[in-house]
Scaffold this motif. Structure first.
Motif, mmCIF file in Angstrom:
data_model
loop_
_atom_site.group_PDB
_atom_site.id
_atom_site.type_symbol
_atom_site.label_atom_id
_atom_site.label_comp_id
_atom_site.label_asym_id
_atom_site.label_seq_id
_atom_site.Cartn_x
_atom_site.Cartn_y
_atom_site.Cartn_z
ATOM 1 N N TYR A 423 -38.451 -74.542 61.572
ATOM 2 C CA TYR A 423 -38.127 -75.039 63.069
ATOM 3 C C TYR A 423 -38.580 -76.368 63.477
ATOM 4 N N PHE A 424 -37.419 -77.046 63.828
ATOM 5 C CA PHE A 424 -37.757 -78.418 64.077
ATOM 6 C C PHE A 424 -38.155 -78.486 65.765
ATOM 7 N N ASP A 425 -39.387 -78.619 65.947
ATOM 8 C CA ASP A 425 -40.008 -78.696 67.218
ATOM 9 C C ASP A 425 -40.557 -79.899 67.644
ATOM 10 N N ASN A 426 -41.323 -80.157 68.464
ATOM 11 C CA ASN A 426 -41.758 -81.731 68.953
ATOM 12 C C ASN A 426 -42.455 -82.198 67.874
ATOM 13 N N ARG A 427 -43.658 -81.500 67.471
ATOM 14 C CA ARG A 427 -44.418 -82.206 66.297
ATOM 15 C C ARG A 427 -43.650 -82.555 65.134
ATOM 16 N N THR A 428 -42.663 -81.940 64.557
ATOM 17 C CA THR A 428 -41.653 -82.133 63.515
ATOM 18 C C THR A 428 -41.149 -83.642 63.991
ATOM 19 N N GLU A 429 -40.505 -83.531 65.158
ATOM 20 C CA GLU A 429 -39.897 -84.887 65.572
ATOM 21 C C GLU A 429 -40.601 -85.900 65.773
ATOM 22 N N MET A 430 -42.072 -85.840 66.243
ATOM 23 C CA MET A 430 -43.014 -87.075 66.237
ATOM 24 C C MET A 430 -43.332 -87.463 64.733
ATOM 25 N N ALA A 431 -43.574 -86.606 63.667
ATOM 26 C CA ALA A 431 -43.676 -87.016 62.306
ATOM 27 C C ALA A 431 -42.513 -87.607 61.637
ATOM 28 N N VAL A 432 -41.582 -87.396 62.233
ATOM 29 C CA VAL A 432 -40.096 -88.178 61.782
ATOM 30 C C VAL A 432 -40.051 -89.582 62.320
ATOM 31 N N LYS A 433 -40.586 -89.673 63.720
ATOM 32 C CA LYS A 433 -40.562 -91.074 64.420
ATOM 33 C C LYS A 433 -41.652 -91.787 63.507
ATOM 34 N N THR A 434 -42.770 -91.110 63.389
ATOM 35 C CA THR A 434 -43.957 -92.102 62.885
ATOM 36 C C THR A 434 -43.473 -92.608 61.393
ATOM 37 N N PHE A 435 -42.800 -91.709 60.714
ATOM 38 C CA PHE A 435 -42.279 -92.217 59.392
ATOM 39 C C PHE A 435 -41.270 -93.474 59.451
#
Length: 484
Positions: A423-435
Motif C-alpha cells: 500500500y502506497f501511503d505517506n511514508r512510502t511517498e516520503m521515501a520516494v521523495k528522499t530518493f
C-alpha cells in the motif's frame, strides 16, 4: 546436463544402437509413407508392414489415414515431427525433447559460441516454462529475471501447452528486438510485466579475480555455464591464480544452469584431490560408471558457492567438492540429477533424451532435491526485487504487487518506506521523495519512468558490490579459516 554427440566412448556404446533404431524406424516407415497414395494400408500391405515391425505398423497406418482422408491437409514433415514429438512427450520428462533442423542448429550454437536471445536457461516445470537461471551479464539478468520465474506469455502470446522447443523459439529472436514477458514470480499474487531487449549472448563462461583477507590472497573462479571451451578457460585462469600464490580457491557456480558432462569432469580433475570420485553415472539397466579425478594431493582449500540457479553440471561439481570434504556455501541448488544425450537423426534434426541419472560420490541422487549447503546463507531481500514497471506511474494510495516491490527496493536502497505490504501511503511517498532529492530528480513522490530507471541503476550497483554479497563474504570467511 548434456553429453554432446559422442563425447564419451561408453555413452557411444550404450546409445549408438538405440540411435540407429530410432533413425531407421522413422526413415523406413515414414519414408515409405511419404511417397504413398490411395487407400490406407489393407490386406497384404498392412500385413507386410506388421510382419516387418509389428510395433510400427499402427503408426504407419495412422499416417496413411491422416494423409489420405483428413479434410485439412498437413505438410508431411510436420506430420512426422508431430509423431516424434508425441512419442517424446509420453516420456513425461521435461528434459527430453525433439528438435527439428532449425531448433537443432540453435541448440548447438548455444553450446558453442554466441546466439541471439534473452540469455536464460529454461525448463518445463509443472507444465510452465520456468527459468533455471539467467546467464551472467545477459539481457535477462539485467532485466531482473530470477530462477523459478515462470514465463506465461511472450509479446502477448501464451506459452501454455507448447513444447519447450516451441516456447524457446518464441522467447528467442533477433538482436535488438523486444520480448515483452508476462512473468509469475513465486511469492507474488499478480504477474509481472518485464521487457527484455534481445542481444548477442556470448558464451563467456569463466571469470577470475582475487580477494584478500588478513594479508592472504585467495582466488575466485566464477563459472557461468559448462560449454565446450569452459574447462580449457578454467585451466588457464586457475594457472594464472596459482602463479600469484593464492592460499585458497572459491568456485562460484551460482546461477550456472549446467552444460556438458565432459566439461565438468575435466574441471573436477583439477580440483578433486587424492584421485577422489567426481560422480557416478547409472544407466537404465542399473550399471554404473564411476568418474574419478586424476589429481593427487590438495595444494590449498576450496569452497564452492551455490544457489537455486545452480543446476545439473554445477551440482556435480558442488557435490564432488562436498564429497571431498570441502564446504558448500549459499542456498539449496536446483536439483537436476539426470543426464541427457543429443542424438542426431538423418535429416539433421535430433532427439535429446534422458539416458541416465548421476549420483554424488557417496551414491546420493539429488534429483528434485538439490545439494544442501554446509553453510546456509540467503542474500539480502532486495536481491530478489523485480524491475519497476516503466509504463505505469506509481503514486499515493495505489495498492498491489508493483508497490510492494517498490517498497522492497526502497528498503534495499536505504530508504524507509514504513511498510512492505503493497500500500502506497505517506511514508512510502516520503521515501520516494528522499530518493528523488538525493539523485537530483524532480521531487514529486511519484515513481515515473525516470525515477524507476534511477532506482534500478542504483539497485544493480548495490547488488554488484561484493560487500553486499553475503554469500561471497561468508565464503571468504570460511576459506580464510580453512587456510589458517
Amino acid at each position: 546436463m548434456y553429453i554432446k554427440r559422442r563425447t564419451f566412448f561408453i555413452i557411444t556404446l550404450v546409445l549408438v544402437f538405440s540411435t540407429s533404431i530410432v533413425t531407421l524406424a522413422a526413415a523406413k516407415f515414414f519414408g515409405q509413407a511419404s511417397g504413398a497414395r490411395g487407400n490406407a494400408p489393407q490386406g497384404d500391405d498392412a500385413q507386410q508392414q506388421s510382419s516387418q515391425n509389428p510395433d510400427m505398423a499402427k503408426v504407419y497406418e495412422a499416417y496413411q489415414l491422416i494423409e489420405n482422408t483428413a479434410l485439412e491437409k498437413q505438410d508431411k514433415t510436420k506430420l512426422i515431427d508431430g509423431a516424434i514429438e508425441g512419442m517424446v512427450k509420453t516420456l513425461d520428462d521435461p528434459f527430453s525433447d525433439y528438435m527439428n533442423q532449425k531448433e537443432t542448429k540453435d541448440f548447438n550454437s548455444s553450446l558453442q559460441s554466441t546466439f541471439e536471445g534473452i540469455g536464460a536457461e529454461v525448463t518445463l516445470k509443472n507444465e510452465k516454462v520456468t527459468i533455471v537461471s539467467p546467464f551472467k551479464g545477459s539481457p535477462a539478468e539485467k532485466a531482473g529475471l530470477r530462477p523459478e520465474d515462470q514465463i506465461l506469455k511472450v509479446n502477448g502470446k501464451s506459452l501454455q501447452g507448447l513444447s519447450l522447443s516451441d516456447a524457446v523459439m518464441h522467447i528467442r529472436g533477433p538482436k535488438g528486438t523486444k520480448a515483452e514477458l508476462e512473468i509469475m514470480r513465486p511469492g507474488l499474487s499478480d504477474p509481472l510485466h518485464v521487457t527484455v531487449v534481445r542481444d548477442d549472448i556470448p558464451v563467456e563462461t569463466v571469470y577470475s579475480e582475487t580477494v584478500e583477507r588478513n594479508g592472504k590472497k585467495y582466488g575466485k573462479l566464477e563459472v557461468t555455464q559448462f560449454s565446450q571451451d569452459t574447462a580449457k578457460h578454467f585451466t588457464t585462469e586457475l594457472n594464472k591464480l596459482e602463479k600469484q600464490g593464492i592460499s585458497g580457491l572459491i568456485v562460484d557456480v551460482r546461477g550456472n544452469p549446467g552444460g556438458l558432462l565432459d566439461s565438468v569432469v575435466e574441471i573436477g580433475n583439477l580440483l578433486i584431490p587424492n584421485k577422489g570420485v567426481i560422480l557416478q553415472v547409472q544407466y537404465s539397466d542399473g550399471k554404473k560408471e564411476v568418474f574419478r579425478s586424476e589429481k593427487g594431493e590438495a595444494k590449498y582449500p576450496v569452497v564452492v558457492l551455490t544457489d537455486k540457479g545452480s543446476a545439473s553440471a554445477s551440482e556435480i561439481l558442488a557435490g564432488a567438492l562436498q564429497g571431498s570434504g570441502y564446504k558448500v556455501i549459499g542456498t539449496q541448488s536446483f536439483g537436476k540429477g539426470t543426464v541427457q544425450n543429443t542424438m542426431p537423426l538423418e535429416d539433421d534434426s535430433q532427439l535429446k533424451i534422458t539416458v541416465a541419472k548421476w549420483l554424488t560420490p557417496d551414491g546420493t541422487w539429488i534429483h528434485k532435491k538439490g545439494i544442501t549447503p554446509d553453510v546456509k546463507i540467503e542474500q539480502p531481500d532486495y536481491f530478489k526485487a523485480a524491475p519497476l514497471p516503466d509504463k505505469v506511474e506509481l503514486k499515493r494510495d495505489m495498492n498491489g504487487s508493483d508497490v510492494k516491490n517498490l517498497q522492497l527496493i526502497l528498503k534495499g536502497l536505504g530508504q524507509s518506506p514504513g511498510r512492505l505490504d503493497g500500500y502506497f501511503d505517506n511514508r512510502t511517498e516520503m521515501a520516494v521523495k528522499t530518493f528523488q532529492s538525493l539523485h537530483q530528480l524532480p521531487v514529486t513522490g511519484k515513481v515515473d519512468k525516470k525515477t524507476a530507471g534511477a532506482m534500478q541503476e542504483e539497485l544493480i550497483k548495490r547488488i554488484q558490490d561484493p560487500k553486499n554479497d553475503l554469500q561471497l563474504q561468508a565464503a571468504i570467511e570460511v576459506i580464510s579459516k580453512e587456510a589458517n
